[in-house]
Scaffold this active site. Sequence first.
Site, mmCIF file in Angstrom:
data_model
loop_
_atom_site.group_PDB
_atom_site.id
_atom_site.type_symbol
_atom_site.label_atom_id
_atom_site.label_comp_id
_atom_site.label_asym_id
_atom_site.label_seq_id
_atom_site.Cartn_x
_atom_site.Cartn_y
_atom_site.Cartn_z
ATOM 1 N N GLN A 129 5.194 -17.677 2.373
ATOM 2 C CA GLN A 129 3.887 -17.512 3.031
ATOM 3 C C GLN A 129 3.596 -18.676 3.979
ATOM 4 O O GLN A 129 2.439 -19.068 4.167
ATOM 5 C CB GLN A 129 2.796 -17.394 1.960
ATOM 6 C CG GLN A 129 2.813 -16.072 1.205
ATOM 7 C CD GLN A 129 2.414 -14.888 2.081
ATOM 8 O OE1 GLN A 129 1.971 -15.044 3.223
ATOM 9 N NE2 GLN A 129 2.575 -13.690 1.550
ATOM 10 N N SER A 130 4.636 -19.224 4.566
ATOM 11 C CA SER A 130 4.503 -20.402 5.423
ATOM 12 C C SER A 130 3.529 -20.210 6.588
ATOM 13 O O SER A 130 3.665 -19.272 7.386
ATOM 14 C CB SER A 130 5.893 -20.733 5.975
ATOM 15 O OG SER A 130 5.798 -21.601 7.075
ATOM 16 N N ASN A 131 2.564 -21.120 6.692
ATOM 17 C CA ASN A 131 1.670 -21.135 7.862
ATOM 18 C C ASN A 131 2.467 -21.472 9.120
ATOM 19 O O ASN A 131 2.222 -20.927 10.194
ATOM 20 C CB ASN A 131 0.585 -22.217 7.698
ATOM 21 C CG ASN A 131 -0.424 -21.881 6.630
ATOM 22 O OD1 ASN A 131 -0.723 -20.714 6.378
ATOM 23 N ND2 ASN A 131 -0.967 -22.910 5.987
ATOM 24 N N CYS A 148 5.640 -20.929 9.810
ATOM 25 C CA CYS A 148 6.449 -19.809 10.308
ATOM 26 C C CYS A 148 5.568 -18.782 11.017
ATOM 27 O O CYS A 148 5.902 -18.325 12.111
ATOM 28 C CB CYS A 148 7.238 -19.167 9.164
ATOM 29 S SG CYS A 148 8.600 -20.228 8.588
#
Length: 308
Positions: A69-71, A73
């Site tokens: 859930q990387s911000n 990325c």
Amino acid sequence: MEKINLASIPTKIEKAQFLTTLLSKNIFIKRDDYTGIEFSGNKIRKLEYLLKEAKDSGCTSVITTGGLQSNHCRATVAACVKIGLKPHILLRKSQEVINQGNLLLDKIFDAKIHFCTPEEYRDNRDQIMITIAQDSISNGEKMYIIPEGGSNALGSMGYYDAMKEIVKQEKENNISFDTIVVAVGSGGTYSGLYSANMVNNYKKRVVGYAVCDDSLYFTKKISLINDNLSHYLKLDTPIDNNLIEIYDNYKGVGYALNTQEELELIKYIAKNQGLILDPVYTIKAMNGLIDMIKKGHFENSQNILFIH
Ligand SMILES: *Cc1c(COP(=O)(O)O)cnc(C)c1O
């Protein structure tokens, strides 16, 4: 160094009245959650520099990496699409893949998603990205590689500029922040703020709260980014790393995990201050700030700016 303008900046600074009364310090919030909709948050300031280099070097696609859930990325994917680069992301598959949040947005933006295991991510993520970039040549792509969090010297220029933006806002509003507080996940944001403070002699205290790893790890990593930045900026004397101040005792139960107390604190600040902190980063930094003010570690600070 040049950049592409993508972020809605300068972001506003607000006085947090409830927190100010609660903590008997003037607490201000820099609203970097307002840098945009699709790419809101801190990563877009770094990407303005990184994607400029990607474009200038004739790349057709970009690869970067992060958690499921990387911000970072999600921001990279959104920004790439906007400027005509094909986004690839290497995600750490640490849990069941559910189409929600940032991952759902990555898919809507039609990013090419590659998965790796948590072990591969820890030991090999950069090598895996290099391999994907090499393989992509056969598809006619030229791929630009961005490290986790966009945290290298070029990326940290985004927050080097943000510190200057803060100082400009101080002058406009006739205020002076003695302390800047920020969450630390890959170090580039801290590095930029800290470096600008040292190079321009702003004499502020820059305090970082780690959300993963530990204080020694980040002190080393940030020192390295600062050293590289000193080269980039062609400084006569390299940036002094002795005032780096990272605390690792507010990570709680781990990266992207929360204690009941942290979740209660999110609600408490939401209902009293009208501010939604995020569970991965800013709640941990806020928890650290509140606790350390109570314990007297901010005796010499009167005006504190919290980067949200
Ligand atoms: C990435 C991130 C941070 C930390 O920034 P780094 O430069 O990775 O240390 C803080 N807050 C939010 C919301 C983030 O997404």
